[in-house]
Design an enzyme around this catalytic site. Structure first.
Site, PDB file in Angstrom:
ATOM      1  N   SER A  90       0.842  -1.197   0.000  1.00 50.51           N
ATOM      2  CA  SER A  90       0.000   0.000   0.000  1.00 50.51           C
ATOM      3  C   SER A  90       0.872   1.241   0.000  1.00 50.51           C
ATOM      4  CB  SER A  90      -0.895   0.021   1.237  1.00 50.51           C
ATOM      5  OG  SER A  90      -1.584   1.254   1.335  1.00 50.51           O
ATOM      6  N   TYR A 104      -1.889  -1.164  10.237  1.00 55.84           N
ATOM      7  CA  TYR A 104      -2.036  -1.442   8.804  1.00 55.84           C
ATOM      8  C   TYR A 104      -0.816  -0.938   8.040  1.00 55.84           C
ATOM      9  CZ  TYR A 104      -3.965  -1.277   4.056  1.00 55.84           C
ATOM     10  OH  TYR A 104      -4.169  -1.441   2.702  1.00 55.84           O
TER      11      TYR A 104
END
Length: 193
Positions: A90, A104
């Site tokens: 990401s 995350y």
């Protein structure tokens, strides 16, 4: 088939079932696309001061440990195919994001590092390992607030589509990328520039 990736005891059964379904055929690609990004009860960002140990463990198991276990468990099938592994990292793995939480982001940064390590380890066996690092993509994980706030500052002035991400994954799994390994391809409309 459905697998609860946060349950480490479910992975050996899932790997056995995948092997059974392959029935001796090679595995050409493994795409590690599962990911969880928990939020605070009010929907806000969980930071390093407020994230519980249980949340850290759950996020890391799904976002980092499951890809390791799946790649290890399916190694022989990938080797026979000279297959490809694509890990989905990401944009948040390299910068603080206004919505994505610390666990995350940290798990995705670790997955990027793991991709490089795996590329090194798996190359002698003919298996390529790459990653993609999406920015804002119109999926269920993206809130309307995120899209409205970030689309105007993305150089392409929009969020990406799942199809745009899938095309890059397909390329990395194809023979067109036969000399690409250890790379992390950003898919973010220029958001990182």
């Amino acid at each position: 088939m459905q697998v609860e990736l946060s349950d480490h005891s479910a992975l050996p059964r899932a790997i056995a079932e995948i092997k059974e379904r392959l029935n001796g055929e090679p595995l050409h690609a493994l795409v590690n696309n599962a990911g969880i990004s928990p939020k605070a009860p009010d929907g806000g960002r969980l930071n390093s001061l407020t994230t519980s140990i249980g949340t850290w463990m759950s996020v890391f198991h799904v976002n980092l440990v499951a890809p390791i276990l799946l790649a290890q468990g399916l190694f022989e099938e990938l080797k026979v195919a000279s297959g490809s592994i694509v890990n989905v990292t990401s944009i948040v793995g390299t910068r603080v994001h206004p919505f994505a939480g610390t666990a995350y982001a940290t798990s995705k940064a670790a997955l990027a590092c793991l991709t490089r390590e795996m590329a090194h380890d798996y190359a002698p066996f003919g298996i390529r390992v790459n990653a993609i690092a999406p920015g804002e993509i119109k999926t269920d994980i993206l809130s309307a607030e995120t899209e409205a706030r970030l689309a105007p500052i993305i150089p392409l002035h929009r969020v990406g589509t799942p199809d745009e991400v899938a095309k890059v994954i397909f390329f990395l799994c194809s023979s067109a990328a036969s000399y690409v390994t250890g790379a992390e391809v950003p898919i973010n409309g220029g958001q990182h520039v």
